[in-house]
Structure formats: structure tokens, C-alpha cells
Enzyme design. Structure first.
Site, PDB file in Angstrom:
ATOM      1  N   THR A   1       0.847  -1.191   0.000  1.00  0.00           N
ATOM      2  CA  THR A   1       0.000   0.000   0.000  1.00  0.00           C
ATOM      3  C   THR A   1       0.879   1.237   0.000  1.00  0.00           C
ATOM      4  OG1 THR A   1      -1.619  -1.219   1.309  1.00  0.00           O
ATOM      5  CG2 THR A   1      -1.899   1.161   1.168  1.00  0.00           C
TER       6      THR A   1
ATOM      7  N   LYS B   1      -6.733   0.647  -3.388  1.00  0.00           N
ATOM      8  CA  LYS B   1      -6.218   0.063  -2.146  1.00  0.00           C
ATOM      9  C   LYS B   1      -6.395   1.018  -0.969  1.00  0.00           C
ATOM     10  CE  LYS B   1      -3.899  -2.623   0.656  1.00  0.00           C
ATOM     11  NZ  LYS B   1      -4.653  -3.597   1.442  1.00  0.00           N
TER      12      LYS B   1
END
Length: 283
Positions: free
Chosen positions: A85, A161
Site C-alpha cells: 500500500t 487500495k
């Protein structure tokens, strides 16, 4: 996350050159043959595909662009699959740097805790050029249960995400608040969570996280509070850059910042949020 993913690749017969900042972590891969590397450049030397699973943008940039970074040795036409991420800006920067160096970049962040990674049950979002997606597909199919395409912009999958992690942490917050409300009014919070998980919130997030939150079960640590805070920062930064008001994101940013400030950074984010809610309520 990287350890179970690497194990699955080894089990599938892929030879691995492994680098980790704490290289002793690689011992968790067991006795299967793989090569330990002292630098990212050594790990990238001679390979056609390199996968990174690094939590912080600055660490990833140093790993790829630094003095001993991946781009020092990564062969022409090789592919970097970035699976952690990070901000869309970092993804776009790395994509441009790889293109200038004559190789390719694919954003492929994942949803799932370590147990999902071990079971090959990750959900994977991808963005980048079509050729990179085709090259990566056999690898990603080993690691996950589904691959979803979000276009050619390298930052696209990372927007998804960040949005998804925001939704998960928001769910953790509202469950912690709801179950604490039930507890303070004399009810068994675990029984309340079981009811909601079986009826109107019959989904994995509310079932799995709900059980942990309701039982105040904070071990083992699957995703650290300090990483949750990092993702809250990313959501807040993205909301500011795109002029998207997100008042809940502000609440979560403060909740997880408080957890880190209290020394809970290494705890699971279920504890960082859930314990914070309980302490605020005096239970």
C-alpha cells in the site's frame, strides 16, 4: 505478508533471490532452496521479475532508486510488481523511473491478512500497461484468488487500495463503537457481534474483524497499528489533493495517531482502534 507470499512462490517451483532489511527474517522461509541477498541490487541482478512488499513509500523508493537499489542491476525489459500500500504519486514516479531505465512497473496491491496470503486467498488490484499485466498474471494467480484491473495509470490500483483500507478501518471503528455501546448497556458484546455477523452484516469483514473486536482478541498481530496510521495518512493526503471531504478519514487519522502516540504502534490495528474506543468509554 511477504513471507507467506514467498513460500507460495517457492512451493510453485519459482527460484527466489530474497532481500529483507532484517535478512534473518528470510529464515522463516524454511529449508527450501533460495538465495539470500545483501542488497536490493543483488536481489534484482539477472531476474526477469522482482516483487516488492514494502510498507512505507520512502523505504520503497530507496529500495528501488537508492545507491544499492533495484534499478542499478535490474535487466532491460524486466518487470517490477509492487504489491504494498503506497501513494499513487509514488507508483507513478516509480513507473516513470522504470520506463526510463528500459523496464516495466505494475501496481498490484493486495487485500488480505497474512493468513489469507498463506492460503493464496489475496484479492489483487492491478494497474499499468497491458504487457506487464500479462507477464505478471501467472505469478499473481499463485498468490491470490482474484485479479481486478483498474486501468493503465500506475496509480489507479493504489487509489483503490487506499479507499479499501479506509473502508476496513472505518468498519473496525464503527464495530468497536457499536459493541462498546452494547457492553455499556449490559449486553454481551460477543453475542451482539455474532448476531450482526449472521444477519444484516453477513460479510467477511464484519464476521472476522467483528469477532476479534467483540472478544477484544488482539493477538496474533496481523496488521500493525502504525501501518494503519500510515494508510490513514495516505487517505487523508489523497482526499486533500483531490479536494474530497472525508470527515471519517479525519477521525480515523486521529484515532490511529493516538494509538501510535500511546505506544501501541506494534499492536494489531484492531487493538489500536478497539482499545482506544473502549478506553474512551471507560471499559
Amino acid at each position: 505478508m511477504g513471507i507467506p507470499m514467498a513460500k507460495n512462490l517457492l512451493d510453485a517451483g519459482y527460484p527466489l533471490q530474497v532481500y529483507n532489511r532484517t535478512i534473518s527474517k528470510a529464515d522463516e522461509l524454511g529449508t527450501v532452496s533460495f538465495t539470500k541477498c545483501k542488497t536490493p541490487a543483488e536481489a534484482a541482478d539477472g531476474v526477469t521479475i522482482i516483487i516488492t512488499m514494502l510498507a512505507e513509500d520512502e523505504v520503497l523508493k530507496e529500495t528501488i532508486l537508492g545507491e544499492d537499489g533495484v534499478l542499478k542491476t535490474l535487466p532491460k525489459d524486466a518487470l517490477h510488481i509492487s504489491m504494498s500500500t503506497i501513494s499513487p504519486d509514488t507508483a507513478q514516479l516509480l513507473s516513470a523511473k522504470h520506463k526510463a531505465a528500459g523496464n516495466c512497473y505494475l501496481a498490484a496491491p493486495v487485500f488480505g491478512r497474512p493468513e489469507a496470503a498463506a492460503a493464496k486467498k489475496l484479492w489483487i488490484c492491478v494497474s499499468g500497461d497491458q504487457r506487464s499485466k500479462e507477464i505478471a498474471k501467472p505469478i499473481l494467480e499463485i498468490l491470490g484468488q482474484g485479479i481486478y484491473d483498474f486501468g493503465e495509470d500506475a496509480g489507479g490500483a493504489n487509489v483503490v487500495k487506499i479507499a479499501g483500507n479506509f473502508m476496513i478501518m472505518s468498519s473496525i471503528e464503527i464495530m468497536a463503537e457499536a459493541y462498546t455501546l452494547a457492553e455499556k448497556n449490559g449486553l454481551d458484546r460477543a453475542k451482539v457481534a455474532e448476531f450482526f455477523g449472521a444477519t444484516i452484516f453477513n460479510t467477511p469483514i464484519f464476521q472476522n474483524y467483528g469477532r476479534l473486536i467483540a472478544n477484544k482478541q488482539y493477538q496474533p498481530v496481523g496488521f500493525k497499528s502504525k501501518l494503519g496510521y500510515k494508510d490513514a495518512r495516505l487517505a487523508f493526503k489523497l482526499s486533500q489533493a483531490s479536494e474530497t471531504p472525508m470527515p471519517v478519514a479525519t477521525t480515523l487519522h486521529n484515532r490511529l495517531l493516538t494509538a501510535v502516540a500511546k505506544g501501541w504502534g506494534e499492536t494489531d490495528w484492531v487493538e489500536g482502534v478497539g482499545r482506544g474506543v473502549s478506553e474512551d468509554a471507560g471499559v
